[in-house]
Design an enzyme around this catalytic site. Structure first.
Site, PDB file in Angstrom:
ATOM      1  N   ARG A   1       0.814  -1.224   0.000  1.00 41.80           N
ATOM      2  CA  ARG A   1       0.000   0.000   0.000  1.00 41.80           C
ATOM      3  C   ARG A   1       0.842   1.266   0.000  1.00 41.80           C
ATOM      4  O   ARG A   1       0.374   2.330  -0.424  1.00 41.80           O
ATOM      5  CB  ARG A   1      -0.986  -0.019   1.181  1.00 41.80           C
ATOM      6  CG  ARG A   1      -2.269  -0.726   0.812  1.00 41.80           C
ATOM      7  CD  ARG A   1      -3.122  -0.999   2.015  1.00 41.80           C
ATOM      8  NE  ARG A   1      -2.754  -2.262   2.632  1.00 41.80           N
ATOM      9  CZ  ARG A   1      -3.021  -2.583   3.892  1.00 41.80           C
ATOM     10  NH1 ARG A   1      -3.621  -1.736   4.678  1.00 41.80           N
ATOM     11  NH2 ARG A   1      -2.659  -3.753   4.353  1.00 41.80           N
TER      12      ARG A   1
ATOM     13  N   GLU B   1       1.192  -6.348  13.275  1.00 43.25           N
ATOM     14  CA  GLU B   1       0.077  -6.304  14.228  1.00 43.25           C
ATOM     15  C   GLU B   1      -0.626  -7.667  14.193  1.00 43.25           C
ATOM     16  O   GLU B   1      -1.159  -8.140  15.170  1.00 43.25           O
ATOM     17  CB  GLU B   1      -0.886  -5.175  13.832  1.00 43.25           C
ATOM     18  CG  GLU B   1      -1.879  -4.793  14.909  1.00 43.25           C
ATOM     19  CD  GLU B   1      -2.863  -3.717  14.448  1.00 43.25           C
ATOM     20  OE1 GLU B   1      -2.696  -3.185  13.337  1.00 43.25           O
ATOM     21  OE2 GLU B   1      -3.799  -3.433  15.204  1.00 43.25           O
TER      22      GLU B   1
HETATM   23  P1  AMP Z   1       2.901  -2.125  11.857  1.00 39.79           P
HETATM   24  O1  AMP Z   1       4.088  -2.879  11.324  1.00 39.79           O
HETATM   25  O2  AMP Z   1       2.298  -2.791  13.060  1.00 39.79           O
HETATM   26  O3  AMP Z   1       3.218  -0.665  12.099  1.00 39.79           O
HETATM   27  O4  AMP Z   1       1.778  -2.232  10.749  1.00 39.79           O
HETATM   28  C1  AMP Z   1       1.812  -1.427   9.625  1.00 39.79           C
HETATM   29  C2  AMP Z   1       1.510  -2.174   8.354  1.00 39.79           C
HETATM   30  O5  AMP Z   1       0.457  -3.131   8.507  1.00 39.79           O
HETATM   31  C3  AMP Z   1       1.078  -1.211   7.317  1.00 39.79           C
HETATM   32  O6  AMP Z   1       1.796  -1.511   6.134  1.00 39.79           O
HETATM   33  C4  AMP Z   1      -0.414  -1.407   7.160  1.00 39.79           C
HETATM   34  O7  AMP Z   1      -0.721  -1.512   5.805  1.00 39.79           O
HETATM   35  C5  AMP Z   1      -0.749  -2.694   7.901  1.00 39.79           C
HETATM   36  N1  AMP Z   1      -1.699  -2.525   9.009  1.00 39.79           N
HETATM   37  C6  AMP Z   1      -1.437  -2.757  10.325  1.00 39.79           C
HETATM   38  N2  AMP Z   1      -2.492  -2.532  11.103  1.00 39.79           N
HETATM   39  C7  AMP Z   1      -3.481  -2.116  10.275  1.00 39.79           C
HETATM   40  C8  AMP Z   1      -4.838  -1.692  10.488  1.00 39.79           C
HETATM   41  N3  AMP Z   1      -5.383  -1.650  11.708  1.00 39.79           N
HETATM   42  N4  AMP Z   1      -5.549  -1.316   9.410  1.00 39.79           N
HETATM   43  C9  AMP Z   1      -4.998  -1.339   8.173  1.00 39.79           C
HETATM   44  N5  AMP Z   1      -3.739  -1.730   7.913  1.00 39.79           N
HETATM   45  C10 AMP Z   1      -2.976  -2.117   8.939  1.00 39.79           C
END
Ligand code: AMP
Length: 171
Positions: free
Chosen positions: A56, A93
Site C-alpha cells: 500500500r 500487528e
Molecule cells: P505495523 O508494522 O504494526 O506498524 O503495521 C503497519 C503495516 O500493517 C502497514 O503496512 C499497514 O498496511 C498494515 N496494518 C497494520 N495494522 C493495520 C490496520 N489496523 N488497518 C490497516 N492496515 C494495517
C-alpha cells in the site's frame, strides 16, 4: 479525508479494526489532496530517494517521488526482487513477515524518506529503518504515513530511533 477511511471490524482477524483507505483513494479530489499533504512536510528537505513499503505504500510513494523529484525504491516481500537483497524479518500487528531491498538500490542516494499507508506497532517501518541501516552512510530524513495509530506505539518507537514521523490523521 478521515471520514472517507472505512473501518472494518475484525479484519483480517478478530480484534483488529482495519482502516481501509480504498474508500479515500477512490475519490479523485481526495487522492490529489492526500498526495499534496503527504508531500508538503518534506518539500524543503533534501531527499534523494523514497523507500516505499509493499504494497500500500506504493500507492502514494510513486506520486510523492514524482512531486519531490526523487528516486523510487520498492521495499518488497520475499521472492519479489530478482537481484541480490538485504533482508529483515519482523512481526506485524497480525502475523510475521520479511522485507527485502536490492543491495544496489541506494548506491546513488544518501537522504532517504520512508513512505507507507499506516503506522501501527511500527514493526514494518522499523524493518525499513533496519534495512536502510545495512547500507553505508545513509541518512533517514523521516517516515510519512496517511494514518497513525498512536496507541500501538509505532510513532514512539520511530521517534526514539531519531526518525521523524508525519501522518495526516490518527485513529
Ligand atoms: P505495523 O508494522 O504494526 O506498524 O503495521 C503497519 C503495516 O500493517 C502497514 O503496512 C499497514 O498496511 C498494515 N496494518 C497494520 N495494522 C493495520 C490496520 N489496523 N488497518 C490497516 N492496515 C494495517
Amino acid at each position: 479525508m478521515k471520514e472517507f477511511v472505512r473501518t472494518i471490524v475484525d479484519y483480517p482477524i478478530k480484534g483488529i479494526q482495519f482502516r481501509d483507505i480504498t474508500t479515500l483513494l477512490q475519490k479523485a479530489d481526495l487522492y490529489k489532496q492526500l498526495i499534496d499533504e503527504m508531500t508538503e512536510p518534506w518539500a524543503k528537505t533534501q531527499i534523494d530517494a523514497i523507500v516505499s513499503i509493499e504494497a500500500r505504500g506504493f500507492i502514494m510513494a510513486g506520486a510523492i517521488a514524482y512531486k519531490l523529484d526523487t528516486a523510487f525504491i520498492p521495499m518488497r516481500k520475499p521472492d519479489k526482487l530478482p537481484g541480490e537483497t538485504f533482508k529483515v524479518k519482523f512481526d506485524l500487528e497480525y502475523g510475521t513477515t520479511e522485507m527485502h531491498l536490492h543491495k544496489d538500490a541506494l548506491d546513488d542516494h544518501k537522504n532517504i524518506l520512508i513512505i507507507d499507508d499506516l503506522l501501527a506497532t511500527g514493526g514494518t517501518a522499523l524493518a525499513a529503518v533496519k534495512l536502510i541501516q545495512m547500507f553505508k552512510n545513509k541518512n533517514i530524513v523521516g517516515a510519512g504515513f496517511i494514518i497513525n495509530l498512536p496507541n500501538l506505539g509505532g510513532e514512539n518507537l520511530l521517534n526514539n530511533m531519531k526518525v521523524k514521523t508525519h501522518s495526516l490523521m490518527e485513529f
